[in-house]
Design a protein around this motif. Structure first.
Motif, PDB file in Angstrom:
ATOM      1  N   UNK A   1      -8.790 -26.083  37.792  1.00  0.00           N
ATOM      2  CA  UNK A   1      -9.922 -26.434  38.639  1.00  0.00           C
ATOM      3  C   UNK A   1     -11.184 -25.993  37.928  1.00  0.00           C
ATOM      4  N   UNK A   2     -12.224 -26.806  38.015  1.00  0.00           N
ATOM      5  CA  UNK A   2     -13.512 -26.474  37.407  1.00  0.00           C
ATOM      6  C   UNK A   2     -14.432 -25.970  38.503  1.00  0.00           C
ATOM      7  N   UNK A   3     -15.046 -24.813  38.272  1.00  0.00           N
ATOM      8  CA  UNK A   3     -15.994 -24.209  39.203  1.00  0.00           C
ATOM      9  C   UNK A   3     -17.265 -23.890  38.421  1.00  0.00           C
ATOM     10  N   UNK A   4     -18.125 -24.892  38.269  1.00  0.00           N
ATOM     11  CA  UNK A   4     -19.334 -24.821  37.458  1.00  0.00           C
ATOM     12  C   UNK A   4     -18.965 -24.462  36.020  1.00  0.00           C
ATOM     13  N   UNK A   5     -19.366 -23.284  35.521  1.00  0.00           N
ATOM     14  CA  UNK A   5     -19.046 -22.889  34.146  1.00  0.00           C
ATOM     15  C   UNK A   5     -17.756 -22.098  34.044  1.00  0.00           C
TER      16      UNK A   5
ATOM     17  N   UNK B   1     -14.425 -17.034  32.779  1.00  0.00           N
ATOM     18  CA  UNK B   1     -15.863 -17.054  33.027  1.00  0.00           C
ATOM     19  C   UNK B   1     -16.617 -17.590  31.806  1.00  0.00           C
ATOM     20  N   UNK B   2     -17.612 -18.427  32.076  1.00  0.00           N
ATOM     21  CA  UNK B   2     -18.440 -18.966  31.012  1.00  0.00           C
ATOM     22  C   UNK B   2     -17.647 -19.807  30.029  1.00  0.00           C
ATOM     23  N   UNK B   3     -16.828 -20.686  30.530  1.00  0.00           N
ATOM     24  CA  UNK B   3     -15.951 -21.498  29.677  1.00  0.00           C
ATOM     25  C   UNK B   3     -16.728 -22.654  29.050  1.00  0.00           C
ATOM     26  N   UNK B   4     -16.588 -22.830  27.749  1.00  0.00           N
ATOM     27  CA  UNK B   4     -17.257 -23.946  27.082  1.00  0.00           C
ATOM     28  C   UNK B   4     -16.332 -25.148  26.917  1.00  0.00           C
ATOM     29  N   UNK B   5     -15.012 -24.907  26.794  1.00  0.00           N
ATOM     30  CA  UNK B   5     -14.065 -26.017  26.690  1.00  0.00           C
ATOM     31  C   UNK B   5     -12.658 -25.509  26.999  1.00  0.00           C
ATOM     32  N   UNK B   6     -11.802 -26.461  27.444  1.00  0.00           N
ATOM     33  CA  UNK B   6     -10.429 -26.111  27.777  1.00  0.00           C
ATOM     34  C   UNK B   6      -9.532 -27.311  27.552  1.00  0.00           C
TER      35      UNK B   6
ATOM     36  N   UNK C   1     -19.662 -27.121  28.067  1.00  0.00           N
ATOM     37  CA  UNK C   1     -20.974 -26.600  27.677  1.00  0.00           C
ATOM     38  C   UNK C   1     -21.088 -26.622  26.167  1.00  0.00           C
ATOM     39  N   UNK C   2     -22.316 -26.661  25.710  1.00  0.00           N
ATOM     40  CA  UNK C   2     -22.564 -26.710  24.269  1.00  0.00           C
ATOM     41  C   UNK C   2     -22.348 -25.363  23.587  1.00  0.00           C
ATOM     42  N   UNK C   3     -22.446 -24.287  24.354  1.00  0.00           N
ATOM     43  CA  UNK C   3     -22.268 -22.970  23.747  1.00  0.00           C
ATOM     44  C   UNK C   3     -20.837 -22.801  23.261  1.00  0.00           C
ATOM     45  N   UNK C   4     -20.636 -21.915  22.333  1.00  0.00           N
ATOM     46  CA  UNK C   4     -19.302 -21.670  21.784  1.00  0.00           C
ATOM     47  C   UNK C   4     -18.967 -20.192  21.847  1.00  0.00           C
ATOM     48  N   UNK C   5     -18.440 -19.734  22.978  1.00  0.00           N
ATOM     49  CA  UNK C   5     -18.026 -18.329  23.047  1.00  0.00           C
ATOM     50  C   UNK C   5     -16.968 -18.033  21.994  1.00  0.00           C
ATOM     51  N   UNK C   6     -16.945 -16.822  21.555  1.00  0.00           N
ATOM     52  CA  UNK C   6     -16.030 -16.426  20.493  1.00  0.00           C
ATOM     53  C   UNK C   6     -14.606 -16.172  20.964  1.00  0.00           C
ATOM     54  N   UNK C   7     -14.374 -16.010  22.250  1.00  0.00           N
ATOM     55  CA  UNK C   7     -13.046 -15.629  22.734  1.00  0.00           C
ATOM     56  C   UNK C   7     -12.185 -16.872  22.986  1.00  0.00           C
ATOM     57  N   UNK C   8     -11.016 -16.879  22.379  1.00  0.00           N
ATOM     58  CA  UNK C   8     -10.082 -18.007  22.465  1.00  0.00           C
ATOM     59  C   UNK C   8      -8.840 -17.519  23.198  1.00  0.00           C
ATOM     60  N   UNK C   9      -8.527 -18.158  24.338  1.00  0.00           N
ATOM     61  CA  UNK C   9      -7.383 -17.779  25.161  1.00  0.00           C
ATOM     62  C   UNK C   9      -6.328 -18.878  25.120  1.00  0.00           C
ATOM     63  N   UNK C  10      -5.068 -18.471  25.206  1.00  0.00           N
ATOM     64  CA  UNK C  10      -3.941 -19.396  25.076  1.00  0.00           C
ATOM     65  C   UNK C  10      -2.818 -18.928  25.996  1.00  0.00           C
ATOM     66  N   UNK C  11      -2.288 -19.853  26.807  1.00  0.00           N
ATOM     67  CA  UNK C  11      -1.176 -19.521  27.698  1.00  0.00           C
ATOM     68  C   UNK C  11      -0.105 -20.584  27.502  1.00  0.00           C
ATOM     69  N   UNK C  12       1.078 -20.141  27.075  1.00  0.00           N
ATOM     70  CA  UNK C  12       2.208 -21.044  26.887  1.00  0.00           C
ATOM     71  C   UNK C  12       3.039 -21.096  28.164  1.00  0.00           C
ATOM     72  N   UNK C  13       3.058 -22.263  28.805  1.00  0.00           N
ATOM     73  CA  UNK C  13       3.904 -22.498  29.964  1.00  0.00           C
ATOM     74  C   UNK C  13       5.150 -23.248  29.507  1.00  0.00           C
ATOM     75  N   UNK C  14       6.088 -23.458  30.415  1.00  0.00           N
ATOM     76  CA  UNK C  14       7.335 -24.121  30.038  1.00  0.00           C
ATOM     77  C   UNK C  14       7.090 -25.504  29.427  1.00  0.00           C
ATOM     78  N   UNK C  15       6.292 -26.324  30.094  1.00  0.00           N
ATOM     79  CA  UNK C  15       6.105 -27.702  29.644  1.00  0.00           C
ATOM     80  C   UNK C  15       4.698 -28.007  29.159  1.00  0.00           C
TER      81      UNK C  15
END
Length: 144
Positions: free
Chosen positions: A24-28, A55-60, A107-121
């Motif tokens: 779900x997207x909630x603004x940023x 928080x403050x997500x630029x892309x997903x 967003x155009x900004x590029x936060x440095x933190x990269x998160x990754x979650x591996x689900x089953x599928x």
């Protein structure tokens, strides 16, 4: 040199069989919702939901690769990530972060933190400033 993987889910995880991840997207901010693993972690009951707010997500992205592809080496991190089915922060330079073509830009900004979650599928990834975990009891209200 590939990035290092810091596991973030120490006392919780997604259901290994049917996590049903959704975004779900909630603004940023991006909310990643999924069914929690009540078999391994007894503080959860069947149907409990985990919510990670980025928080403050630029892309997903929420898409390929699944567990079979990861074990077959088809994921760009298969040979570097410690284990499938976990939630990580990638630390260090990452020359393959832009390879998937299914990123959703917020967003155009590029936060440095990269998160990754591996689900089953599915695999979830995002670039954000920070994250928070929330546990929602089955049938309980969800705060926003």
């Amino acid at each position: 040199m590939p990035p290092s993987f810091h596991q973030l889910n120490q006392d919780w995880n997604a259901d290994p069989n049917a996590p049903v991840p959704r975004v779900e997207v909630d603004e940023q901010d991006i909310l990643l919702l999924f069914t929690l693993n009540s078999l391994q972690f007894k503080r959860f009951t069947s149907g409990d939901t985990g919510v990670i707010r980025f928080k403050g997500c630029s892309r997903y992205r929420l898409g390929e690769t699944n567990d079979e592809g990861w074990y077959l080496g088809q994921c760009r991190y298969s040979h570097f990530a410690p284990a499938w089915g976990e939630f990580y922060e990638l630390i260090g330079s990452d020359g393959v972060a832009d390879e998937p073509n299914d990123w959703v830009n917020l967003a155009a900004k590029s936060p440095e933190r990269h998160f990754l979650f591996y689900f089953r599928d599915d695999t979830f990834e995002c670039f954000a400033e920070d994250w928070l975990f929330e546990h929602i009891k089955a049938g309980g209200p969800r705060s926003r």
